[in-house]
Scaffold this active site. Structure first.
Site, mmCIF file in Angstrom:
data_model
loop_
_atom_site.group_PDB
_atom_site.id
_atom_site.type_symbol
_atom_site.label_atom_id
_atom_site.label_comp_id
_atom_site.label_asym_id
_atom_site.label_seq_id
_atom_site.Cartn_x
_atom_site.Cartn_y
_atom_site.Cartn_z
ATOM 1 N N CYS A 2 0.826 -1.215 0.000
ATOM 2 C CA CYS A 2 0.000 0.000 0.000
ATOM 3 C C CYS A 2 0.859 1.263 0.000
ATOM 4 C CB CYS A 2 -0.863 0.023 1.247
ATOM 5 S SG CYS A 2 -1.907 -1.412 1.417
ATOM 6 N N LYS A 605 6.931 -3.917 -4.448
ATOM 7 C CA LYS A 605 8.342 -3.547 -4.375
ATOM 8 C C LYS A 605 8.892 -3.780 -2.979
ATOM 9 C CE LYS A 605 12.264 -1.927 -5.715
ATOM 10 N NZ LYS A 605 13.082 -2.899 -6.458
#
Ligand code: M6R
Length: 610
Positions: A2, A605
């Site tokens: 998020c 990531k």
């Protein structure tokens, strides 16, 4: 994972928030949303499943003007990706919240709040926090106090940003276990989970500490620490330049980052090496004393960083003669281990925010290690702030989910560390000079490999219609093979496995046929002859070999073997250089397959939740 963006300004913030979300796309997400407070004192919220572009389209149809707002990209943990689960979440019409992290006691709080009459419209843990803050707001009538009271009841990890329509000039934010920075502007301030989101509006940042809660206004920022004491946090300038988060002339961030490697590897070395020696003081004033005492090294990391740790083990044991263990953080944190006296705990992480690595570090700090050293790329990250000693890799922002320059700069930093450690453990001056000189040649050698791009692109065509592949390496090239396989599977979705070549006939040879390309890295070292025998074993079973070999290793292209010649490299630095052709190979295969190279499916990531 998020992403959060927020702004308190005099100007309209919708565009700033949307651009911030676009810049966080690389982190991986499945839905996006935004809430602003408009001139009439009402919160306007927009949420869409899918890309930020879908949210931008929705806002183009129905704009969300306002000088204060919060926005979010969600990576589903509680509940499927859907509009109702997307953030911001609201409690009633007056309070909106965005959240990164996981609230562990959300079910218990949800039951309690439901019994008190709160209605839930999503399956998320975040909506629980929205209602909890609203509940405290009823008695406190102050957003800062309400957030403080609510977080006292939360267990888990969170970064929160909260907006209340009755307090139109402030955002209240806090962090515990998830990163959050404040972007300092002139007459306006911003918040984000990652500095890159805010580069178009500021280059000055304050990193919140764990447990901080902050009141963000246009012209004032006040912070209380976890004990409720007023706290000052340093304001630092972003050091990588405004174009760090742009693709520039490249089609993908991954390709740009692959091509940045000669330059960033040089940066990793800067100030840490003379022409012939390692400058130990550059690792920190305490480094010399510490390295003298170290008798064992325990490395912890995840994914690509774990592979860097595996290479480092070969170096540490060969050059320093110091025993070294390497373990993935998610395993290490959940098992009992025997800690030998004077063991250095070394964690490796690009982001410095990987939940498992941080948990392992926090556990290690209570378990009797000699000290904790971090090799990390992100200044101000949790890992950097919580470690005793830090070696920054200075790779600059890495946006592509697939790690490229982060890995080769980690290896560079780890080799410098190894040399410093080895110096206290009998490494001869002659050997140190030899390896430092070899390291200095690496940027040029990587540039030579990059020049093979067109040939590697051609080679990649042989992989496009394959479903499986095998990567082989020996010695310190085994982790390079593992990294090559991870890269290929991550972005092209082709199943890829890596083995130490000597293990072939203990099982994986059974898989080899003409449909299974076998990729091998073959620098000219003392294992190359053994490797060649392994290649013959593959060839004899009809396997097709793709070999990246030292010009002098005498491996020739013939039936069933495609050889790509790599410039001669010192055996110690070979893992850095041989990683690069494998990056290019996986990149081109993914492009040919038409996958989302920079944001592969299901991946983020930075994995900030367990
Ligand atoms: O930020 P970190 O280095 O701690 O991240 C660890 C892994 O999540 C990361 O290396 C991951 O494996 C990459 N996607 C690999 O390309």
């Amino acid at each position: 994972m998020c992403g959060i963006v927020g702004a308190v300004s005099q100007r309209d913030v919708e565009g700033i928030l949307l651009e911030g979300l676009r810049r966080l796309e690389y982190r991986g997400y499945d839905s996006a949303g935004l809430a602003t407070l408009n001139g009439e004192g009402n919160i306007h919220r927009a949420r869409e499943v899918g890309k930020v572009a879908a949210l931008a389209d929705a806002l183009a149809a129905q704009p969300s003007p306002g000088t204060i707002g919060i926005a979010h990209t969600r990576w589903a943990t509680h509940g499927e990706p859907s509009q109702s689960n997307a953030h911001p979440h609201m409690s009633g019409e007056r309070l909106a919240i965005v959240h990164n992290g996981i609230i562990e006691n959300y079910q218990e709080l949800r039951d309690q709040l439901r019994a008190e009459g709160y209605q839930f419209t999503s399956q998320t843990d975040t909506e629980v926090v929205a209602h909890l803050i609203e509940k405290f707001y009823r008695t406190e009538q102050d957003l800062f106090k309400a957030v403080t009271a609510a977080i006292g009841q939360l267990r888990g990890a969170y970064a929160l940003a909260v907006l209340h329509a009755d307090e139109p000039d402030r955002l209240v934010v806090c962090r515990e276990g998830s990163p959050l920075v404040i972007g300092v502007g002139i007459g306006e301030n911003f918040i984000a989970s990652d500095q890159l989101a805010l580069l178009p509006v500021t280059d000055r940042f304050m990193v919140l500490e764990e447990g901080d809660i902050a009141d963000i206004r246009r012209d004032q920022i006040s912070i209380l620490d976890r004990n409720g004491e007023p706290a000052e946090r340093d304001v630092n300038r972003f050091e990588h330049g405004q174009d760090a988060a742009d693709k520039g002339e490249y089609r993908h961030f991954m390709l740009k980052e692959i091509h940045e490697q000669p330059a960033v590897i040089k940066t990793t070395m800067e100030g840490r090496l003379t022409d012939s020696h390692v400058l130990e003081q550059a690792l920190g004033t305490e480094a010399g004393k510490l390295l003298e005492d170290v008798r064992h090294v325990q490395i912890i990391a995840c994914g690509t960083s774990y592979h860097a740790g595996m290479v480092a083990r070969y170096w540490i044991e060969e050059l320093a003669g110091v025993p070294c263990s390497v373990e993935v953080a998610s395993e290490f944190r959940y098992r009992k281990h025997v800690i030998q006296k004077d063991t250095l705990f070394l964690c490796i992480s690009q982001s410095g925010e990987t939940a498992d690595t941080l948990a392992a570090l926090r556990q290690a700090k209570k378990s009797g290690f000699r000290a904790a050293l971090a090799v990390c790329n992100v200044p101000g990250s949790s890992l950097v702030r919580e470690s005793d000693l830090v070696i920054m890799t200075h790779a600059g922002p890495e946006i592509g989910v697939a790690s490229t320059k982060a890995f080769t700069t980690q290896l560079t930093a780890l080799l410098i560390f190894t040399l410093a450690l080895a110096r206290h453990n009998g490494l001869t001056e002659e050997k140190e000079v030899e390896i430092v000189q070899a390291l200095r040649q690496v940027p040029g050698q990587v540039a030579e490999v990059l020049a093979l791009d067109a040939d590697i692109q051609q080679l990649s065509e042989a992989f496009v219609d394959k479903n499986h592949s095998l990567f082989l390496g020996r010695g310190s090239q085994y982790p390079v093979a593992l990294e090559g396989a991870l890269r290929l599977k991550e972005i092209s979705y082709i199943h890829a496995e890596a083995y130490p070549a000597g293990e072939l006939k203990h099982g994986p040879l059974a898989l080899v046929d003409s449909e299974m390309p076998v990729v091998t890295v073959a620098p000219n070292n003392d294992l190359v002859e053994k490797l060649k025998s392994n290649l013959e074993e593959v060839r004899a079973r009809g396997g097709e070999l793709f070999v990246f070999a030292d010009r002098e290793a005498n491996v020739k292209t013939e039936d069933g073997i495609h050889v790509m010649q790599i410039p001669p490299v010192h055996p110690i630095t070979a893992p850095i250089v041989y990683t690069v052709p494998l990056q290019l190979l996986s990149y081109h295969v993914a492009v040919l397959k038409g996958t989302d190279v920079d944001q592969p499916r299901n991946l983020a990531k930075s994995v900030t939740v367990e």
